[in-house]
Design an enzyme around this catalytic site. Structure first.
Site, PDB file in Angstrom:
ATOM      1  CG  ASP A  59      -2.073  -0.881   1.174  1.00  0.00           C
ATOM      2  OD1 ASP A  59      -2.170  -1.673   0.213  1.00  0.00           O
ATOM      3  OD2 ASP A  59      -2.924  -0.820   2.091  1.00  0.00           O
ATOM      4  CG  HIS A 110      -4.151   2.709  -0.825  1.00  0.00           C
ATOM      5  ND1 HIS A 110      -4.963   1.860  -0.105  1.00  0.00           N
ATOM      6  CD2 HIS A 110      -3.296   3.270   0.090  1.00  0.00           C
ATOM      7  CE1 HIS A 110      -4.626   1.907   1.170  1.00  0.00           C
ATOM      8  NE2 HIS A 110      -3.635   2.755   1.321  1.00  0.00           N
ATOM      9  CG  HIS A 114      -2.944   7.202   3.104  1.00  0.00           C
ATOM     10  ND1 HIS A 114      -3.152   7.111   4.461  1.00  0.00           N
ATOM     11  CD2 HIS A 114      -2.684   5.946   2.684  1.00  0.00           C
ATOM     12  CE1 HIS A 114      -3.009   5.861   4.848  1.00  0.00           C
ATOM     13  NE2 HIS A 114      -2.725   5.123   3.783  1.00  0.00           N
ATOM     14  CG  HIS A 205       2.346  -0.023   4.403  1.00  0.00           C
ATOM     15  ND1 HIS A 205       2.079  -0.961   5.393  1.00  0.00           N
ATOM     16  CD2 HIS A 205       1.199   0.683   4.234  1.00  0.00           C
ATOM     17  CE1 HIS A 205       0.821  -0.815   5.803  1.00  0.00           C
ATOM     18  NE2 HIS A 205       0.274   0.170   5.118  1.00  0.00           N
TER      19      HIS A 205
END
Length: 257
Positions: A59, A110, A114, A205
């Site tokens: 991610d 994603h 964020h 990640h």
């Protein structure tokens, strides 16, 4: 007169209930963040696939400081993975997306940024998710299949946006807790192994942009141990596309190179 008063009270009560129902529709799906109930009741959302395969996912990227190191490590291990990327980063670093695809990996969505969801905002979520998906399609030449929301928080707005965009939400069954300042390769592997099963989806990640500075090195260094553990159990390691999860119908206009 009394009938009119009663109708007025009923109408006022109904109007008062609407915000509560909207909030519930927004918040309740986010309960899927809880790993145990998710694996038990929503295995497809948890990323449960074929029993001889483990899906490896990353991610928050792409990140020119760290993603190339992950690509090199995966090449050395002869492993392909799925990268859940942020739309704003796709436009900033399109060459990294080209590299990910060229090396046989899969690019998924994603989100655009964020962000954490707060109040319901269905129009904004739909607009931003569609923007991110089309950025991936434009740069990679492949319309994405999978969507994992930031922090794994799948609100009602985000679920609806994914359906409208033609993306399949997928979370994870095991994660490495690799975003912390004290993360090491050993503790990342130790965090994953108790929850690692055939058919599982692993979350790591490939950047520290939304985590403790430098923590990506722990995830990077954990890869040989993680892949080795899977192979010793006879498990293949690869992308979500190889994982046996049903794909969504592609929206009109989706392009595949």
């Amino acid at each position: 007169m009394e009938d009119g008063v009663d109708r007025g009270r009923l109408l006022a009560a109904a109007v008062a209930v609407v915000p509560a129902l909207a909030a519930a529709a927004h918040v309740v799906p986010a309960g899927t963040w809880l790993a145990g109930p998710r694996r038990a009741w929503l295995p497809a959302l948890a990323g449960v696939g074929t029993t001889d395969h483990v899906a490896l996912t990353f991610d928050d990227g792409p990140d020119p400081r760290s993603t190339p190191a992950f690509l090199s490590a995966l090449d050395e291990l002869a492993v392909r993975a799925t990268f859940f990327v942020l739309g704003e980063q796709v436009l900033r670093h399109p060459q990294l997306i080209h590299d990910i695809v060229r090396r046989g990996h899969e690019v998924a969505v994603h989100g655009w940024t964020h962000n954490r969801p707060s109040w319901p905002a269905p129009a904004r979520e739909a607009r931003q998710l569609a923007r991110a998906a089309h950025a991936v399609a434009e740069v990679s030449g492949v319309f994405p299949t999978w969507y994992r929301p930031p922090y794994g928080i799948l609100t009602g707005d985000r679920l609806l946006a994914a359906r409208r965009t033609g993306l399949r939400p997928v979370l994870w069954t095991a994660w490495g807790r690799d975003w912390t300042a004290h993360a090491t390769a050993e503790c990342v592997v130790a965090s994953i192994l108790p929850d690692l099963r055939g058919g599982g989806t692993v979350l790591l990640h490939d950047t520290d942009r939304h985590a403790a500075p430098g923590c990506w090195r722990a995830a990077l260094d954990a890869l040989p141990g993680l892949v080795g553990a899977c192979r010793r159990e006879g498990l293949r390691v690869g992308t979500l596309g190889e994982h046996g999860i049903t794909r969504p119908a592609r929206p009109a206009g989706a392009r595949v190179r």
